[in-house]
Design a protein around this motif. Structure first.
Motif, PDB file in Angstrom:
ATOM      1  N   ASP A  16       9.972   4.776  -7.951  1.00 25.35           N
ATOM      2  CA  ASP A  16      11.534   5.443  -7.445  1.00 25.35           C
ATOM      3  C   ASP A  16      12.415   4.401  -7.013  1.00 25.35           C
ATOM      4  N   SER A  17      13.552   4.738  -6.467  1.00 32.32           N
ATOM      5  CA  SER A  17      14.809   3.968  -6.071  1.00 32.32           C
ATOM      6  C   SER A  17      14.361   2.832  -5.240  1.00 32.32           C
ATOM      7  N   ARG A  18      13.133   2.798  -4.722  1.00 39.91           N
ATOM      8  CA  ARG A  18      12.685   1.598  -4.024  1.00 39.91           C
ATOM      9  C   ARG A  18      12.815   0.199  -4.831  1.00 39.91           C
ATOM     10  N   HIS A  19      12.934   0.552  -6.162  1.00 38.95           N
ATOM     11  CA  HIS A  19      12.862  -0.599  -7.118  1.00 38.95           C
ATOM     12  C   HIS A  19      14.032  -1.577  -6.658  1.00 38.95           C
ATOM     13  N   ILE A  20      15.135  -1.109  -5.927  1.00 34.36           N
ATOM     14  CA  ILE A  20      16.116  -1.935  -5.593  1.00 34.36           C
ATOM     15  C   ILE A  20      15.896  -3.109  -4.909  1.00 34.36           C
ATOM     16  N   LEU A  21      14.717  -2.933  -3.972  1.00 34.55           N
ATOM     17  CA  LEU A  21      14.138  -3.946  -3.272  1.00 34.55           C
ATOM     18  C   LEU A  21      13.537  -5.047  -4.186  1.00 34.55           C
ATOM     19  N   ALA A  22      12.881  -4.421  -5.216  1.00 38.78           N
ATOM     20  CA  ALA A  22      12.278  -5.623  -6.340  1.00 38.78           C
ATOM     21  C   ALA A  22      13.567  -6.414  -7.046  1.00 38.78           C
ATOM     22  N   LEU A  23      14.702  -5.476  -7.287  1.00 43.15           N
ATOM     23  CA  LEU A  23      15.814  -6.172  -7.951  1.00 43.15           C
ATOM     24  C   LEU A  23      16.284  -7.422  -7.086  1.00 43.15           C
ATOM     25  N   ALA A  24      16.605  -6.949  -5.602  1.00 39.15           N
ATOM     26  CA  ALA A  24      17.041  -7.824  -4.698  1.00 39.15           C
ATOM     27  C   ALA A  24      16.145  -9.204  -4.712  1.00 39.15           C
ATOM     28  N   LEU A  25      14.826  -8.868  -4.342  1.00 32.42           N
ATOM     29  CA  LEU A  25      13.988 -10.059  -4.248  1.00 32.42           C
ATOM     30  C   LEU A  25      13.602 -10.946  -5.352  1.00 32.42           C
ATOM     31  N   GLY A  26      13.820 -10.383  -6.592  1.00 28.46           N
ATOM     32  CA  GLY A  26      13.697 -11.030  -7.780  1.00 28.46           C
ATOM     33  C   GLY A  26      14.577 -11.748  -8.085  1.00 28.46           C
ATOM     34  N   ARG A  55       0.874  -1.074   0.007  1.00 28.89           N
ATOM     35  CA  ARG A  55       0.187   0.152  -0.028  1.00 28.89           C
ATOM     36  C   ARG A  55       0.994   1.066   0.106  1.00 28.89           C
ATOM     37  N   GLU A  56       0.347   2.592  -0.780  1.00 34.18           N
ATOM     38  CA  GLU A  56       1.305   3.474  -0.599  1.00 34.18           C
ATOM     39  C   GLU A  56       0.719   4.389   0.186  1.00 34.18           C
ATOM     40  N   GLU A  57       1.418   5.000   1.319  1.00 32.11           N
ATOM     41  CA  GLU A  57       0.555   5.647   2.233  1.00 32.11           C
ATOM     42  C   GLU A  57       1.363   7.067   2.728  1.00 32.11           C
ATOM     43  N   ASN A  58       0.931   7.949   2.174  1.00 31.57           N
ATOM     44  CA  ASN A  58       1.585   9.297   2.474  1.00 31.57           C
ATOM     45  C   ASN A  58       3.181   9.245   1.887  1.00 31.57           C
ATOM     46  N   ASP A  59       3.248   8.719   0.627  1.00 29.40           N
ATOM     47  CA  ASP A  59       4.766   8.559  -0.116  1.00 29.40           C
ATOM     48  C   ASP A  59       5.288   7.271   0.564  1.00 29.40           C
ATOM     49  N   TRP A  60       4.922   6.924   1.751  1.00 30.85           N
ATOM     50  CA  TRP A  60       5.736   5.681   2.123  1.00 30.85           C
ATOM     51  C   TRP A  60       5.069   4.647   1.549  1.00 30.85           C
ATOM     52  N   VAL A  61       5.938   3.488   1.565  1.00 27.55           N
ATOM     53  CA  VAL A  61       4.986   2.163   1.097  1.00 27.55           C
ATOM     54  C   VAL A  61       5.012   1.147   2.297  1.00 27.55           C
ATOM     55  N   ALA A  62       3.945   0.690   2.433  1.00 28.91           N
ATOM     56  CA  ALA A  62       3.581  -0.350   3.532  1.00 28.91           C
ATOM     57  C   ALA A  62       3.517  -1.949   2.981  1.00 28.91           C
ATOM     58  N   ILE A  63       4.530  -2.590   3.259  1.00 33.56           N
ATOM     59  CA  ILE A  63       4.476  -3.892   2.693  1.00 33.56           C
ATOM     60  C   ILE A  63       3.910  -5.231   3.740  1.00 33.56           C
ATOM     61  N   GLY A  64       2.889  -5.531   3.634  1.00 35.23           N
ATOM     62  CA  GLY A  64       2.597  -6.593   4.778  1.00 35.23           C
ATOM     63  C   GLY A  64       3.438  -7.812   4.766  1.00 35.23           C
ATOM     64  N   ALA A  65       3.507  -8.323   5.935  1.00 37.40           N
ATOM     65  CA  ALA A  65       4.684  -9.373   6.261  1.00 37.40           C
ATOM     66  C   ALA A  65       4.335 -10.472   5.273  1.00 37.40           C
ATOM     67  N   GLY A  66       2.980 -10.804   5.106  1.00 37.08           N
ATOM     68  CA  GLY A  66       2.675 -12.090   4.424  1.00 37.08           C
ATOM     69  C   GLY A  66       2.832 -11.823   2.631  1.00 37.08           C
ATOM     70  N   THR A  67       3.408 -10.720   2.553  1.00 36.86           N
ATOM     71  CA  THR A  67       3.493 -10.594   0.811  1.00 36.86           C
ATOM     72  C   THR A  67       4.850 -11.174   0.388  1.00 36.86           C
ATOM     73  N   SER A  68       4.546 -12.215  -0.784  1.00 36.19           N
ATOM     74  CA  SER A  68       5.766 -12.719  -1.425  1.00 36.19           C
ATOM     75  C   SER A  68       6.549 -12.157  -2.138  1.00 36.19           C
ATOM     76  N   PHE A  69       7.975 -12.612  -2.331  1.00 38.52           N
ATOM     77  CA  PHE A  69       8.991 -12.005  -2.900  1.00 38.52           C
ATOM     78  C   PHE A  69       8.361 -11.725  -4.346  1.00 38.52           C
ATOM     79  N   ASN A  70       7.867 -12.460  -5.135  1.00 44.27           N
ATOM     80  CA  ASN A  70       7.505 -12.211  -6.200  1.00 44.27           C
ATOM     81  C   ASN A  70       6.382 -10.986  -6.401  1.00 44.27           C
ATOM     82  N   LYS A  71       5.609 -11.051  -5.537  1.00 43.01           N
ATOM     83  CA  LYS A  71       4.599  -9.783  -5.582  1.00 43.01           C
ATOM     84  C   LYS A  71       5.405  -8.479  -5.405  1.00 43.01           C
TER      85      LYS A  71
END
Lengths: 270, 151
Positions: free
Chosen positions: A79-89, A55-71
């Motif tokens: 923005d540069s939070r895509h490095i998290l996607a790069l790492a988990l992918g 969820r995007e909340e006031n510019d922050w992104v909240a990721i539920g603990a049960g969210t899978s790596f692929n999601k």
């Protein structure tokens, strides 16, 4: 077959989950990949707690603990939070990335998860329920005992309008990383205003390289002395059966220089 | 314990041990297209689709997926009417011992459902959880590429 498992608990709220964790000999079950060696007699089903969200909340992104790596890897990061996607992918394999959750990876911290390093560079925080329920900066969270009586509910990632890079070094794609590196830089008038550099796998607990960050902050990104500063990094890598400590330290220096080259390319491309 | 699973579109009521893996449940109920390989999630022989996404069934406890939907290779094609992915893998020479094939077919099926025209890199990423010790991967990737043109 986990012969020891006799019972499943199916809580309907976070409060109920915390109570079961505190009272019983049961451990949380979400993706399931970390529960294989469990000695617990019971498992707590977290899959129905609605913790699978981004969820995007006031510019922050909240990721539920049960969210899978692929999601997370397939999310359209702006923005540069895509490095998290790069790492988990790049972690594990496609069928496993559909099971492994970000919360489980932070709880068990397996060697292959790639989670802590980008979160450190992004300045993320981890929300936990339990005693006490609180929100930890990721660096503090990583020093908590793994068997503490709480469970992770959410990871929060602040906006990252600057430039980010994630590198992972392993013998093969599926192998555990011998080192991983995440860099986040914010620039103003060609000057490095914010610099966060995090390394993982190379050391027992992923951490930021505070001295290096301090030496780089305030320099012009085009400064030719940056490479020398990066090559002066010094730490003692963990013993690794495939690579010598000297090799790993040199690899870290090389990856740091590559990361800054990549960041300059991103800046000049804009 | 008693659970319900939708397997290949059919609702099943099953008696299971609380610590039983999905792989064990499926095989003992006749879905032997699901193979036991490594038991640690490394080889991909046990891959099935859970709610349409490929997962290693050896890593999933059946009790956790009570009420959810599972697809095995038996739900994709039959001996008399194979799925185009199966046909193209055979034509490409991508099947030798066949042990990895059911998992590969399901991962390719899931990929083509969401991305009908994948690039070679996308195919490689989708199949990165499967080990093949016979044919290697060139023929498998070729088979999936050819199937993408037919599905």
């Amino acid at each position: 077959m986990l012969e020891n498992i006799k019972e499943w608990f199916r809580p309907e709220s976070i409060a109920e989950t915390v109570e079961i964790i505190a009272n019983g000999n049961a451990i949380p079950y979400a993706g399931g990949t970390g529960s294989r060696s469990a000695r617990a007699l019971g498992l707590i089903d977290l899959r129905r707690l609605n913790l699978d969200y981004i969820r995007e909340e006031n510019d922050w992104v909240a990721i539920g603990a049960g969210t899978s790596f692929n999601k997370i890897a397939n999310y359209q990061w702006s923005d540069s939070r895509h490095i998290l996607a790069l790492a988990l992918g790049q972690a594990a394999s496609n069928p496993l990335r559909n099971l492994i959750t970000i919360g489980g990876s932070l709880a068990f911290r397996p060697a292959w998860s790639n989670v802590p390093t980008p979160l450190l560079a992004l300045g993320a925080s981890v929300k936990v329920a339990g005693a006490p329920a609180t929100e930890y900066p990721i660096a503090d969270f990583l020093h908590l005992k793994r068997n503490s009586k709480f469970f992770i509910t959410e990871v929060k990632v602040p906006p990252a309008p600057g430039y980010g890079v994630y590198h992972r070094f392993a013998r093969t794609r599926f192998d555990y990383a011998a080192l991983d590196l995440a860099v986040y830089i914010a620039i103003r008038s060609d000057t490095i205003e914010i610099c966060r550099i995090a390394v993982g796998n190379l050391i027992p607990v992923a951490r930021r390289l505070a001295e290096l960050e301090k030496n780089l902050t305030g320099l012009k990104i085009s400064d030719s002395g940056i490479s020398e500063i990066l090559k002066a990094v010094d730490l003692k890598p963990l013993k690794n059966s495939n690579f010598s400590r000297e090799f790993l330290l040199n690899m870290l220096k090389t990856e740091l220089v590559r990361a800054f080259t990549q960041i300059r390319e991103q800046i000049y491309a804009n | 314990m008693q659970i319900e699973l939708t397997i290949n579109g059919k609702l099943k009521s099953l008696e299971i041990h609380p610590g039983e893996s999905l792989l064990e449940t499926l095989r003992k109920n006749g879905y032997t297209g699901v193979k036991y390989g490594c038991g640690t999630g490394d080889c991909g022989a046990c891959v099935v689709l859970l709610n349409e996404k490929p997962v290693n069934s050896c890593q999933v406890l059946t009790a956790a997926v009570d009420g959810e939907s599972v697809t095995t290779v038996e739900g994709i094609g039959t001996m008399d009417k194979p799925h185009p992915i199966q046909e193209e893998l055979v034509k490409a020479g991508a099947v030798q011992c066949g042990y990895c094939t059911p998992g590969v077919v399901l991962s390719a099926y899931a990929l083509l459902q969401t991305n009908p025209h994948p690039t070679e890199d996308e195919i490689k990423t989708a199949l990165d959880g499967h080990l093949c010790r016979c044919t290697g991967y060139v023929k498998i990737i070729e088979g999936v590429k050819n199937a993408a043109e037919k599905v």
